[in-house]
Motif scaffolding. Structure first.
Motif, short mmCIF file in Angstrom:
data_model
loop_
_atom_site.label_atom_id
_atom_site.label_comp_id
_atom_site.label_asym_id
_atom_site.label_seq_id
_atom_site.Cartn_x
_atom_site.Cartn_y
_atom_site.Cartn_z
N GLU A 50 0.24 9.88 12.94
CA GLU A 50 1.61 9.77 12.67
C GLU A 50 2.48 10.56 13.70
N ARG B 67 6.14 9.05 13.67
CA ARG B 67 5.99 7.89 13.05
C ARG B 67 7.61 7.29 12.75
N SER C 31 10.59 5.98 11.19
CA SER C 31 11.08 5.84 9.55
C SER C 31 12.59 5.68 9.44
N MET D 101 7.78 -0.46 10.29
CA MET D 101 7.38 0.25 9.31
C MET D 101 6.57 -0.35 8.50
N ALA D 102 6.49 -1.36 8.18
CA ALA D 102 5.47 -2.24 7.33
C ALA D 102 4.23 -2.43 8.23
N HIS D 103 4.26 -2.63 9.52
CA HIS D 103 3.20 -2.52 10.52
C HIS D 103 2.56 -1.29 10.39
N TRP D 104 3.16 -0.01 10.21
CA TRP D 104 2.21 1.19 9.97
C TRP D 104 1.57 1.22 8.65
N ASP D 105 2.21 0.54 7.74
CA ASP D 105 1.51 0.57 6.27
C ASP D 105 0.21 -0.29 6.25
N GLN D 106 0.61 -1.65 7.07
CA GLN D 106 -0.61 -2.53 7.03
C GLN D 106 -1.77 -2.06 8.04
N GLY E 83 -2.20 1.16 9.90
CA GLY E 83 -2.35 2.68 10.32
C GLY E 83 -1.81 3.00 11.48
#
Length: 165
Positions: A2, A13, A15, A52-57, A59
């Motif tokens: 991150e 990251r 945000s 941000m959703a890309h990060w959640d999906q 990593g």
């Protein structure tokens, strides 16, 4: 991963706290001319949400970049894109005009390439660039990406560069 740092930049990251900086970046017509055009605050908010959703999906994703004195310099990252029905991982970067010509793009491209190929172990990374964006093409070439092909993307002449593990 991150957070990471280079010699002159720190990356964190993406945000919600970065929205105002991204809006200012995307409203600059010179910065946005190779990003598909100026983006409104609402479009940038959607862009932020998607990334941000890309990060959640996945990593990984986009990072906000700051100079060592804490000033926002731009954004950069690695993200999945669908290109000709193939899932690719793209290296992407955009800097404020005040950060142009200082070598930041090459510095961050080198770091992200290392992260993508070594840390994330992706088999290859691509750079998708408007054909006339000579500066960005040079950044990829200096980072050992090889010109793979030309194409038309969203009505613009573009080129694809690739580097393999």
């Amino acid at each position: 991963m991150e957070h990471f740092s280079t010699a002159r930049l720190s990356a964190e990251r993406l945000s919600e706290s970065h929205l105002a900086d991204l809006v200012a970046l995307h409203l600059d017509a010179e910065v946005s001319r190779y990003l598909g055009g100026v983006r409104s605050a609402d479009v940038t908010k959607t862009y932020l949400d998607v990334n941000m959703a890309h990060w959640d999906q996945h990593g990984f994703g986009l990072w906000a970049l700051r100079t060592k004195d804490g000033a926002f310099a731009g954004r950069a990252g690695l993200r999945h894109i669908l290109l000709d029905d193939v899932d690719e991982v793209e290296i992407a970067y955009a800097f404020k005009r005040g950060a142009w010509g200082l070598g930041f793009a090459s510095e961050i491209a080198t770091a992200m390439t290392e992260i993508g190929l070594s840390h994330l172990q992706v088999p290859s990374l691509i750079g998708l660039v408007f054909a006339e964006n000579v500066a960005s093409r040079r950044v990829l070439e200096k980072s050992d990406y090889l010109l793979e092909r030309s194409m038309v993307r969203h009505g613009h002449d573009a080129v694809i560069y690739r580097i393999r593990r």
